[in-house]
Design a protein around this motif. Structure first.
Motif, PDB file in Angstrom:
ATOM      1  N   PHE A   1      46.519  33.996  44.844  1.00 31.85           N
ATOM      2  CA  PHE A   1      45.873  33.682  43.578  1.00 31.85           C
ATOM      3  C   PHE A   1      44.377  33.985  43.659  1.00 31.85           C
ATOM      4  CE2 PHE A   1      49.575  30.876  43.820  1.00 31.85           C
ATOM      5  CZ  PHE A   1      50.163  31.086  42.578  1.00 31.85           C
ATOM      6  N   ALA A   2      43.876  34.772  42.710  1.00 26.56           N
ATOM      7  CA  ALA A   2      42.433  35.081  42.661  1.00 26.56           C
ATOM      8  C   ALA A   2      41.793  34.067  41.722  1.00 26.56           C
ATOM      9  CB  ALA A   2      42.224  36.504  42.164  1.00 26.56           C
ATOM     10  N   VAL A   3      40.997  33.149  42.275  1.00 28.90           N
ATOM     11  CA  VAL A   3      40.567  31.977  41.509  1.00 28.90           C
ATOM     12  C   VAL A   3      39.049  31.826  41.410  1.00 28.90           C
ATOM     13  CG1 VAL A   3      42.673  30.691  42.035  1.00 28.90           C
ATOM     14  CG2 VAL A   3      40.703  30.500  43.560  1.00 28.90           C
ATOM     15  N   VAL A   4      38.663  31.057  40.408  1.00 25.51           N
ATOM     16  CA  VAL A   4      37.277  30.629  40.217  1.00 25.51           C
ATOM     17  C   VAL A   4      37.353  29.130  39.941  1.00 25.51           C
ATOM     18  CG1 VAL A   4      35.202  30.809  38.784  1.00 25.51           C
ATOM     19  CG2 VAL A   4      36.573  32.857  39.246  1.00 25.51           C
TER      20      VAL A   4
ATOM     21  N   GLY B   1      33.878  26.085  33.146  1.00 24.06           N
ATOM     22  CA  GLY B   1      33.494  27.478  33.376  1.00 24.06           C
ATOM     23  C   GLY B   1      32.264  27.646  34.241  1.00 24.06           C
ATOM     24  N   ARG B   2      31.956  28.909  34.490  1.00 25.38           N
ATOM     25  CA  ARG B   2      30.753  29.281  35.249  1.00 25.38           C
ATOM     26  C   ARG B   2      29.878  30.158  34.352  1.00 25.38           C
ATOM     27  NH1 ARG B   2      29.971  29.826  40.619  1.00 25.38           N
ATOM     28  NH2 ARG B   2      29.615  32.057  40.478  1.00 25.38           N
ATOM     29  N   LYS B   3      28.610  29.765  34.258  1.00 23.25           N
ATOM     30  CA  LYS B   3      27.700  30.501  33.386  1.00 23.25           C
ATOM     31  C   LYS B   3      27.061  31.639  34.161  1.00 23.25           C
ATOM     32  CE  LYS B   3      24.275  29.658  29.818  1.00 23.25           C
ATOM     33  NZ  LYS B   3      23.406  28.665  29.165  1.00 23.25           N
ATOM     34  N   THR B   4      27.114  32.840  33.588  1.00 21.36           N
ATOM     35  CA  THR B   4      26.480  34.013  34.198  1.00 21.36           C
ATOM     36  C   THR B   4      25.593  34.672  33.139  1.00 21.36           C
ATOM     37  OG1 THR B   4      28.115  35.673  33.495  1.00 21.36           O
ATOM     38  CG2 THR B   4      28.649  34.390  35.479  1.00 21.36           C
ATOM     39  N   PRO B   5      24.721  35.597  33.553  1.00 21.57           N
ATOM     40  CA  PRO B   5      23.878  36.292  32.555  1.00 21.57           C
ATOM     41  C   PRO B   5      24.705  37.045  31.516  1.00 21.57           C
ATOM     42  CG  PRO B   5      23.067  36.681  34.793  1.00 21.57           C
ATOM     43  CD  PRO B   5      24.377  35.997  34.926  1.00 21.57           C
ATOM     44  N   TRP B   6      25.999  37.319  31.832  1.00 22.34           N
ATOM     45  CA  TRP B   6      26.844  38.105  30.931  1.00 22.34           C
ATOM     46  C   TRP B   6      27.742  37.239  30.051  1.00 22.34           C
ATOM     47  CZ3 TRP B   6      26.308  38.758  36.181  1.00 22.34           C
ATOM     48  CH2 TRP B   6      25.468  39.820  36.560  1.00 22.34           C
ATOM     49  N   GLY B   7      27.747  35.944  30.305  1.00 24.48           N
ATOM     50  CA  GLY B   7      28.585  35.062  29.504  1.00 24.48           C
ATOM     51  C   GLY B   7      29.228  33.976  30.350  1.00 24.48           C
ATOM     52  N   ILE B   8      30.176  33.255  29.767  1.00 25.11           N
ATOM     53  CA  ILE B   8      30.860  32.144  30.451  1.00 25.11           C
ATOM     54  C   ILE B   8      32.185  32.637  31.021  1.00 25.11           C
ATOM     55  CG2 ILE B   8      31.807  29.808  30.235  1.00 25.11           C
ATOM     56  CD1 ILE B   8      28.845  29.831  29.619  1.00 25.11           C
ATOM     57  N   ILE B   9      32.374  32.402  32.308  1.00 23.00           N
ATOM     58  CA  ILE B   9      33.683  32.688  32.927  1.00 23.00           C
ATOM     59  C   ILE B   9      34.507  31.418  32.790  1.00 23.00           C
ATOM     60  CG2 ILE B   9      34.895  33.204  35.081  1.00 23.00           C
ATOM     61  CD1 ILE B   9      32.188  34.650  35.876  1.00 23.00           C
ATOM     62  N   GLU B  10      35.546  31.488  31.975  1.00 24.22           N
ATOM     63  CA  GLU B  10      36.378  30.313  31.704  1.00 24.22           C
ATOM     64  C   GLU B  10      37.441  30.169  32.805  1.00 24.22           C
ATOM     65  OE1 GLU B  10      37.844  30.261  27.598  1.00 24.22           O
ATOM     66  OE2 GLU B  10      36.213  31.674  27.127  1.00 24.22           O
ATOM     67  N   VAL B  11      37.361  29.051  33.496  1.00 19.27           N
ATOM     68  CA  VAL B  11      38.239  28.795  34.638  1.00 19.27           C
ATOM     69  C   VAL B  11      39.724  28.813  34.258  1.00 19.27           C
ATOM     70  CG1 VAL B  11      38.914  26.977  36.266  1.00 19.27           C
ATOM     71  CG2 VAL B  11      36.511  27.563  35.986  1.00 19.27           C
ATOM     72  N   GLU B  12      40.060  28.251  33.100  1.00 15.60           N
ATOM     73  CA  GLU B  12      41.474  28.128  32.711  1.00 15.60           C
ATOM     74  C   GLU B  12      41.949  29.253  31.788  1.00 15.60           C
ATOM     75  OE1 GLU B  12      42.749  23.661  32.681  1.00 15.60           O
ATOM     76  OE2 GLU B  12      40.769  23.753  31.782  1.00 15.60           O
ATOM     77  N   ASN B  13      41.133  30.287  31.653  1.00  9.52           N
ATOM     78  CA  ASN B  13      41.504  31.440  30.836  1.00  9.52           C
ATOM     79  C   ASN B  13      42.101  32.511  31.750  1.00  9.52           C
ATOM     80  OD1 ASN B  13      41.582  33.821  29.290  1.00  9.52           O
ATOM     81  ND2 ASN B  13      39.728  33.277  28.144  1.00  9.52           N
ATOM     82  N   LEU B  14      43.393  32.829  31.550  1.00 11.08           N
ATOM     83  CA  LEU B  14      44.078  33.788  32.429  1.00 11.08           C
ATOM     84  C   LEU B  14      43.491  35.191  32.369  1.00 11.08           C
ATOM     85  CD1 LEU B  14      47.818  32.728  32.091  1.00 11.08           C
ATOM     86  CD2 LEU B  14      46.404  32.631  34.146  1.00 11.08           C
ATOM     87  N   ASN B  15      42.743  35.490  31.307  1.00  8.43           N
ATOM     88  CA  ASN B  15      42.075  36.790  31.234  1.00  8.43           C
ATOM     89  C   ASN B  15      40.862  36.850  32.160  1.00  8.43           C
ATOM     90  OD1 ASN B  15      43.808  37.903  29.251  1.00  8.43           O
ATOM     91  ND2 ASN B  15      42.748  36.713  27.666  1.00  8.43           N
TER      92      ASN B  15
ATOM     93  N   ALA C   1      44.599  28.867  36.438  1.00  5.60           N
ATOM     94  CA  ALA C   1      45.665  28.154  35.709  1.00  5.60           C
ATOM     95  C   ALA C   1      47.033  28.399  36.351  1.00  5.60           C
ATOM     96  CB  ALA C   1      45.673  28.580  34.239  1.00  5.60           C
ATOM     97  N   LEU C   2      47.249  29.613  36.875  1.00  3.87           N
ATOM     98  CA  LEU C   2      48.521  29.924  37.565  1.00  3.87           C
ATOM     99  C   LEU C   2      48.649  29.096  38.837  1.00  3.87           C
ATOM    100  CD1 LEU C   2      48.716  33.843  37.321  1.00  3.87           C
ATOM    101  CD2 LEU C   2      50.029  32.178  35.998  1.00  3.87           C
ATOM    102  N   LEU C   3      47.544  28.990  39.588  1.00  7.52           N
ATOM    103  CA  LEU C   3      47.545  28.196  40.830  1.00  7.52           C
ATOM    104  C   LEU C   3      47.815  26.732  40.517  1.00  7.52           C
ATOM    105  CD1 LEU C   3      46.973  27.834  43.915  1.00  7.52           C
ATOM    106  CD2 LEU C   3      44.572  27.494  43.292  1.00  7.52           C
ATOM    107  N   ARG C   4      47.106  26.202  39.512  1.00  5.89           N
ATOM    108  CA  ARG C   4      47.291  24.785  39.148  1.00  5.89           C
ATOM    109  C   ARG C   4      48.732  24.502  38.739  1.00  5.89           C
ATOM    110  NH1 ARG C   4      45.025  23.971  33.758  1.00  5.89           N
ATOM    111  NH2 ARG C   4      47.008  25.037  33.347  1.00  5.89           N
ATOM    112  N   ASP C   5      49.295  25.364  37.869  1.00  6.44           N
ATOM    113  CA  ASP C   5      50.676  25.167  37.421  1.00  6.44           C
ATOM    114  C   ASP C   5      51.649  25.238  38.595  1.00  6.44           C
ATOM    115  OD1 ASP C   5      49.590  24.994  34.930  1.00  6.44           O
ATOM    116  OD2 ASP C   5      50.498  26.827  34.140  1.00  6.44           O
ATOM    117  N   PHE C   6      51.393  26.169  39.501  1.00  6.35           N
ATOM    118  CA  PHE C   6      52.257  26.379  40.669  1.00  6.35           C
ATOM    119  C   PHE C   6      52.236  25.164  41.600  1.00  6.35           C
ATOM    120  CE2 PHE C   6      52.545  28.253  45.069  1.00  6.35           C
ATOM    121  CZ  PHE C   6      53.901  28.520  45.046  1.00  6.35           C
ATOM    122  N   VAL C   7      51.040  24.705  41.966  1.00  2.34           N
ATOM    123  CA  VAL C   7      50.910  23.606  42.939  1.00  2.34           C
ATOM    124  C   VAL C   7      51.314  22.266  42.340  1.00  2.34           C
ATOM    125  CG1 VAL C   7      49.250  22.281  44.332  1.00  2.34           C
ATOM    126  CG2 VAL C   7      49.142  24.772  44.322  1.00  2.34           C
ATOM    127  N   ILE C   8      50.947  22.017  41.071  1.00  6.71           N
ATOM    128  CA  ILE C   8      51.133  20.681  40.502  1.00  6.71           C
ATOM    129  C   ILE C   8      52.325  20.595  39.554  1.00  6.71           C
ATOM    130  CG2 ILE C   8      50.043  18.858  39.123  1.00  6.71           C
ATOM    131  CD1 ILE C   8      47.325  19.945  40.162  1.00  6.71           C
TER     132      ILE C   8
END
Length: 350
Positions: free
Chosen positions: A261-264, A279-293, A298-305
């Motif tokens: 799983f490639a995760v943030v 999310g994580r704020k960068t100069p280019w925008g917000i990286i949404e942790v639970e957004n599969l794009n 989200a795949l890791l969380r669903d898998f483990v829990i």
């Protein structure tokens, strides 16, 4: 007559050597489906509700270990997984404590309650792993800790007056953090997973996946899968433990597409399109942790829990612990180990 006596003795001796034919074991009849013949409602299906009620009363244990060199966001990811501060961040320690000279094992316990269900969560951190100039055999203290938990459980299990509910400190899941180099696995990564995959459920994750482009991430995932396969490293879910075709189909998809799983991770919230998101704020925008794009958190969380938590516990008990138990009893001549109070002791290896 005298000539016949030795022959009689020989016949007797021969009959003693020939074992009596053993009765064939009774073969259980194949159960017949009689659903169509039921005369009315019995209530067998209520067992699920009974089990649910019992679990809600007693709660359950889940022990997760995080391994990887410092700076890969292990604590942040675990906090994101359980949406609470369950793992202490290394950045909060002072500089002298930040990189231990040897691998340490730090276990922190919490009780998380959701929808009336209590989970006794233990997060086991391994500060110092992979941070030294010479990392030779730095996986040994981790393997020792995992085996000590099996030993502790075994000694409780063989007690004559054993507890009704044995405290379970066994490691159910090990998240192994891979550095997002985009190149290949380090020798240490391969060495660790090769040794530890035999004693614990390893789930490999690529940390800080937002440092790679989508193409780099896809290529790196494929390369990691190939390296694990070439080196004969089995990660969870292991192929040989698939119980049926449905399991195999579901797990094959995970093994061939999702892993590693490639995760943030992030425990900070931001406003995106009128919604509060992690999310994580960068100069280019917000990286949404639970957004599969954006990443596969989200795949890791669903898998483990949400889909495999119970299976992680069952594979730990029925496979890894059972393997340890069989070896210990075999080494001990079939006798259980001497039961002593192991509370607070980590020196329980034979």
């Amino acid at each position: 007559m005298s000539k016949g006596l030795p022959e009689t003795r020989t016949d007797t001796a021969m009959s003693e050597l020939v074992p009596e034919p053993r009765p064939k074991p009774a073969v259980p009849m194949k159960p017949m489906s009689i659903n169509s013949n039921l005369l009315g409602y019995i209530g067998i299906d209520t067992i699920i509700e009974q089990m649910r009620k019992k679990t809600m009363k007693t709660g359950f244990d889940f022990n997760i270990m995080v391994v990887g060199q410092s700076g890969l966001g292990k604590s942040t990811l675990v906090n994101t997984l359980f949406k609470s501060q369950v793992s202490r961040k290394a950045s909060s320690w002072n500089r002298e404590e930040k990189i231990p000279k040897t691998v340490e094992i730090k276990a922190i316990g919490h009780v998380i309650e959701e929808g009336g269900v209590k989970m006794k969560l233990t997060v086991i951190d391994t500060p110092g792993f992979g941070d030294q100039i010479n990392n030779e055999n730095c996986w040994e203290p981790i393997e020792k800790y995992i085996n000590e938990q099996y030993e502790k459980f075994l000694k409780e299990e063989v007690n004559i007056a054993r507890k009704k509910r044995i405290p379970d400190t066994r490691v159910h899941c090990c998240l192994y953090f891979i550095s997002p180099t985009g190149h290949s696995l380090r020798p240490l990564d391969l060495e660790f997973m090769k040794h530890l995959s035999k004693v614990v459920n390893i789930i490999p994750v690529i940390a800080k996946a937002d440092t790679m482009t989508l193409e780099e991430k896809c290529e790196f995932k494929q390369r990691v899968r190939k390296e694990l396969e070439v080196n004969g490293i089995e990660f969870y879910p292991q192929k040989e433990f698939d119980e049926d075709l449905e399991d195999k189909t579901e797990n094959d998809k995970i093994r061939q597409e999702s892993m590693p799983f490639a995760v943030v991770g992030s425990d900070k919230e931001y406003q995106v399109n009128g919604k509060r998101v992690l999310g994580r704020k960068t100069p280019w925008g917000i990286i949404e942790v639970e957004n599969l794009n954006h990443c596969e958190f989200a795949l890791l969380r669903d898998f483990v829990i949400r889909t495999h938590l119970q299976d992680l516990k069952e594979v730990t008990h029925n496979i890894h612990y059972e393997t340890y138990r069989a070896k210990r009893l075999n080494d001990n001549g079939g006798l259980p180990p001497v039961s002593v109070d192991t509370e607070g002791s980590h020196d329980s290896n034979p």
